[in-house]
Motif scaffolding. Structure first.
Motif, short mmCIF file in Angstrom:
data_model
loop_
_atom_site.label_atom_id
_atom_site.label_comp_id
_atom_site.label_asym_id
_atom_site.label_seq_id
_atom_site.Cartn_x
_atom_site.Cartn_y
_atom_site.Cartn_z
N ARG A 150 -10.38 8.33 -0.70
CA ARG A 150 -11.33 9.34 -1.00
C ARG A 150 -12.20 9.38 -2.38
O ARG A 150 -13.51 9.43 -2.44
CB ARG A 150 -10.87 10.93 -0.47
N ASN A 172 -17.21 -0.98 2.50
CA ASN A 172 -16.99 -0.09 3.52
C ASN A 172 -18.51 0.14 3.93
O ASN A 172 -19.36 0.44 3.37
CB ASN A 172 -16.55 1.16 3.04
N ARG A 230 -14.40 4.33 10.65
CA ARG A 230 -14.22 4.52 9.20
C ARG A 230 -14.62 3.46 8.07
O ARG A 230 -14.86 3.72 6.97
CB ARG A 230 -12.50 4.88 8.87
N THR A 287 -2.16 2.35 13.23
CA THR A 287 -3.60 2.55 13.27
C THR A 287 -4.29 2.29 14.58
O THR A 287 -3.30 2.06 15.39
CB THR A 287 -4.00 1.72 12.11
#
Ligand code: UT7
Length: 335
Positions: free
Chosen positions: A226, A263, A45, A37
């Motif tokens: 997602r 997030n 993100r 990553t």
């Protein structure tokens, strides 16, 4: 006069708030050395830059106790005044006894009951709702409501899909009975039809620990990122709008929104859907904590209060979403 007094509403008000984060900080650079990553990917993100990680001998109850001590001190409430302890967590020290029992012992609280609320990231708003209802019913006057998690213990540190997201910590509030508001509204929901997009497969009665469950890493969080993202936005918008409407308010009447810190893109999408200018009143600290599940709202609330961003009379909207699926929102007046 007497009848008026007897029928006057009892509100649950938040009179103290506190939080605790473990000393160790895990940065995105550290994660780069563990999985494939990059700091750039994680920040773009998710918005997360670092998260706190509990020491091997530091458990959810320790963090809950540390946060609760601060909340009690902030409220000026002695442990012996606490009548009920609600701990929202999906990472209890053990399956049983409940973390609430360990908090009772750790704080030396006498004459209180307590139990854990298991509703993943929505656990804290669920626990607040119950504690508030018990206070409003006149059954108790003082409750501790805590969100505490050691997610690092159930994170697959070889999976870049999940390990970049989570962190450890705890936040707590003291709730007390008052004739002034208080909790104005609450709206909660669950949908078990979608339980397999975010779950921890093993360790329960379905898949008790075995060599296979350990080998397959089934004791860690599994997530369809997602799908979770899309549903999170829709349900948080719905929960926020319904909680605000139930309070008899408009979104413009809300002074500060303390959302579950999942997030930054989820929160931004929710704020955009709630209306113009809403993003400006959203409190975020995700960047330094990651997603701490049930602990995220009380940690954020505690930091918002400490930074002076919450003023007397402010309308606060808390809104969350998590595994279950489960979600909830509540509107509170800061005393
Ligand atoms: O409290 C509620 C709990 N859960 C959540 O809130 C999570 C909700 N979901 C999310 O936040 C996002 O879905 C994630 C941050 C988990 C993932 O972001 P995304 O924009 O949905 O990415 P994606 O899963 O669609 O993956 C895009 C690409 C994939 O590569 P390909 O197939 O396009 O080549 C992934 O393999 O990014 C890849 N990827 C990564 N790359 C670098 C996935 N994880 C990483 C990573 N570093 N850590």
């Amino acid at each position: 006069m007497r009848r008026e007094h007897m029928s006057s509403k009892i509100y649950a008000t938040i009179t103290g708030v506190g939080h605790y984060a473990p000393e160790k900080v895990l940065t995105n650079d550290d994660l780069e050395k563990m999985v494939d990553t990059s700091d750039e990917w994680i920040v773009t993100r998710t918005g997360i830059r670092e998260r706190h990680i509990a020491a091997p001998d530091e458990f959810t109850s320790h963090m809950a106790i540390a946060a609760a001590r601060k909340a009690l001190a902030h409220a000026g409430v002695a442990p012996e005044e606490v009548e009920a302890i609600y701990v929202a967590t999906c990472t209890p020290d053990m399956v049983f006894p409940s973390t609430a029992c360990l908090v009772q012992a750790g704080l030396g609280i006498k004459n209180a009951y307590g139990y854990d609320v298991s509703s993943a990231c929505a656990g804290f708003v669920m626990a607040l709702d119950t504690a508030s209802a018990v206070i409003s019913a006149g059954r108790i006057k003082t409750a501790l409501v805590i969100g505490a998690e050691k997610l690092s213990a159930v994170t697959d540190w070889t999976s870049r899909n999940t390990c970049i997201l989570f962190g450890d910590g705890a936040g707590a509030v003291v709730l007390q009975a008052s004739d002034k508001p208080g909790m104005l509204s609450s709206y909660l929901g669950v949908d078990g039809n979608l339980s397999d997009i975010l779950y921890l497969p093993a360790g329960g009665s379905k898949l008790p620990a075995s060599e296979e469950t350990v080998r397959e890493r089934l004791h860690t969080v599994h997530m369809a990122g997602r799908e979770t993202f899309k549903i999170a936005v829709n349900t948080m918008v719905d929960a926020a709008q319904t909680a605000v409407a139930r309070a008899g308010l408009q979104i413009q009447d809300i002074d500060i929104i303390v959302p579950h810190q999942a997030n930054h893109r989820i929160v931004d999408a929710v704020a955009t859907r709630l209306g113009e200018g809403v993003r400006d009143i959203v409190f975020m600290n995700l960047e330094r904590y990651g997603n701490t599940s049930a602990a995220s709202i009380p940690i954020a609330l505690s930091e918002a209060v400490a930074s002076g961003q919450v003023k007397s009379g402010d309308n606060i909207l808390m809104v969350s979403f998590g595994g279950g699926l489960s979600w909830g929102g509540g509107v509170w007046v800061w005393p």
